[in-house]
Design a protein around this motif. Structure first.
Motif, PDB file in Angstrom:
ATOM      1  N   UNK A   1      40.586  37.085  42.505  1.00 16.51           N
ATOM      2  CA  UNK A   1      39.285  36.975  41.843  1.00 16.51           C
ATOM      3  C   UNK A   1      38.725  38.349  41.510  1.00 16.51           C
ATOM      4  N   UNK A   2      38.904  39.303  42.415  1.00 16.20           N
ATOM      5  CA  UNK A   2      38.392  40.651  42.163  1.00 16.20           C
ATOM      6  C   UNK A   2      39.122  41.312  41.001  1.00 16.20           C
ATOM      7  N   UNK A   3      40.431  41.095  40.932  1.00 14.59           N
ATOM      8  CA  UNK A   3      41.226  41.699  39.859  1.00 14.59           C
ATOM      9  C   UNK A   3      41.021  41.000  38.523  1.00 14.59           C
ATOM     10  N   UNK A   4      40.709  39.717  38.544  1.00 15.22           N
ATOM     11  CA  UNK A   4      40.681  38.925  37.308  1.00 15.22           C
ATOM     12  C   UNK A   4      39.317  38.872  36.639  1.00 15.22           C
ATOM     13  N   UNK A   5      38.242  39.184  37.363  1.00  9.94           N
ATOM     14  CA  UNK A   5      36.912  38.962  36.797  1.00  9.94           C
ATOM     15  C   UNK A   5      36.650  39.778  35.535  1.00  9.94           C
ATOM     16  N   UNK A   6      37.035  41.047  35.536  1.00  9.77           N
ATOM     17  CA  UNK A   6      36.781  41.871  34.355  1.00  9.77           C
ATOM     18  C   UNK A   6      37.618  41.410  33.158  1.00  9.77           C
ATOM     19  N   UNK A   7      38.932  41.156  33.316  1.00  9.69           N
ATOM     20  CA  UNK A   7      39.672  40.581  32.179  1.00  9.69           C
ATOM     21  C   UNK A   7      39.107  39.249  31.715  1.00  9.69           C
ATOM     22  N   UNK A   8      38.617  38.442  32.645  1.00 11.65           N
ATOM     23  CA  UNK A   8      38.024  37.163  32.252  1.00 11.65           C
ATOM     24  C   UNK A   8      36.725  37.375  31.482  1.00 11.65           C
TER      25      UNK A   8
ATOM     26  N   UNK B   1      43.765  30.087  40.955  1.00  5.93           N
ATOM     27  CA  UNK B   1      42.817  30.072  42.063  1.00  5.93           C
ATOM     28  C   UNK B   1      42.889  28.761  42.842  1.00  5.93           C
ATOM     29  N   UNK B   2      43.153  27.661  42.134  1.00  6.15           N
ATOM     30  CA  UNK B   2      43.345  26.381  42.810  1.00  6.15           C
ATOM     31  C   UNK B   2      44.550  26.445  43.743  1.00  6.15           C
ATOM     32  N   UNK B   3      45.612  27.079  43.290  1.00  3.73           N
ATOM     33  CA  UNK B   3      46.820  27.199  44.109  1.00  3.73           C
ATOM     34  C   UNK B   3      46.603  28.149  45.282  1.00  3.73           C
ATOM     35  N   UNK B   4      45.976  29.304  45.032  1.00  2.56           N
ATOM     36  CA  UNK B   4      45.788  30.289  46.089  1.00  2.56           C
ATOM     37  C   UNK B   4      44.790  29.831  47.155  1.00  2.56           C
ATOM     38  N   UNK B   5      43.865  28.961  46.769  1.00  6.29           N
ATOM     39  CA  UNK B   5      42.856  28.505  47.731  1.00  6.29           C
ATOM     40  C   UNK B   5      43.460  27.618  48.805  1.00  6.29           C
TER      41      UNK B   5
END
Length: 225
Positions: free
Chosen positions: A17-24, A70-74
């Motif tokens: 989530x930390x790595x993906x927020x800016x690209x998102x 995120x569904x998989x990692x959770x």
């Protein structure tokens, strides 16, 4: 003691989530640009409309992949859908992605030791940014639904923008109102978001004023004034 998750599953999810927020965030802005071109461009404006449609589809695919990862990692399965209901709603209705601005800010702050802005400034700044993006998105969506409807009062994007401003600020002049079912649903969502954002901004501003006045009283010599 560190507040970072020690279990491998939450740690992997937090890292993603930390790595993906800016690209998102970039993908969200591209989605909004593509949707705006698709809605506002004339019907004979080819190939721009096709390019915009491809951009919308591509960025929505990015949102879908992120949700699946995120569904998989959770490791929560169906429970993830309930505990992350906002993410689920935003996936179905991508124009609501401005509501996730706070999460993007949180991810960015984890890379710094301390926030650059005070609490009140952060609340007002990000509530204002969310209102701006959400209002623009709602104006596009309502214009898309309304401009060709029989008896519609929203016939231009300027009408839609004026309606969005009046709705977000809870003024509601009534000179431009949605007449289609989809337009009214969008209006109801925008009303709810407008009340929440307006409450956050006014509450933070009032608290800031009280704090300023309290500091002035503390500096005032006893018995003065």
């Amino acid at each position: 003691m560190s507040d970072r998750p020690t279990d491998p599953v939450p740690r992997r999810l937090a890292h993603w989530e930390q790595r993906a927020e800016v690209p998102l965030l970039a993908a969200s802005l591209l989605f909004l640009v593509g949707y705006a071109v698709r809605v506002l461009a004339p019907h004979d404006a080819e190939p721009w409309r096709d390019i915009a449609l491809a951009l919308v589809a591509a960025t929505w695919s990015v949102f879908l992949v992120d949700y699946g990862v995120r569904l998989h990692l959770s490791g929560q399965g169906r429970r993830f859908v309930r505990t992350h209901w906002l993410d689920t709603v935003v996936l179905v209705l991508p124009l609501l992605r401005p509501l996730r601005v706070v999460r993007i800010y949180t991810a960015l702050q984890k890379r710094r030791e301390r926030p650059r802005l005070s609490l009140y400034a952060r609340v007002m700044s990000y509530a204002g940014l969310t209102a701006l993006l959400l209002g623009f998105s709602a104006a596009l969506a309502v214009y898309h639904q309304e401009y060709g409807a029989p008896g519609a009062s929203i016939r231009t994007f300027g009408d839609a923008a004026w309606w969005a401003c009046a709705t977000l600020t809870t003024v509601g002049y009534g000179d431009a109102v949605p007449v289609t079912p989809a337009g009214r649903v969008i209006a109801a969502v925008l009303m709810a978001c407008g009340l929440a954002l307006l409450g956050a901004v006014t509450g933070s501003f009032s608290s800031w004023l009280l704090q300023v006045f309290a500091r002035e009283d503390e500096k005032r010599p006893p018995g003065s004034g």
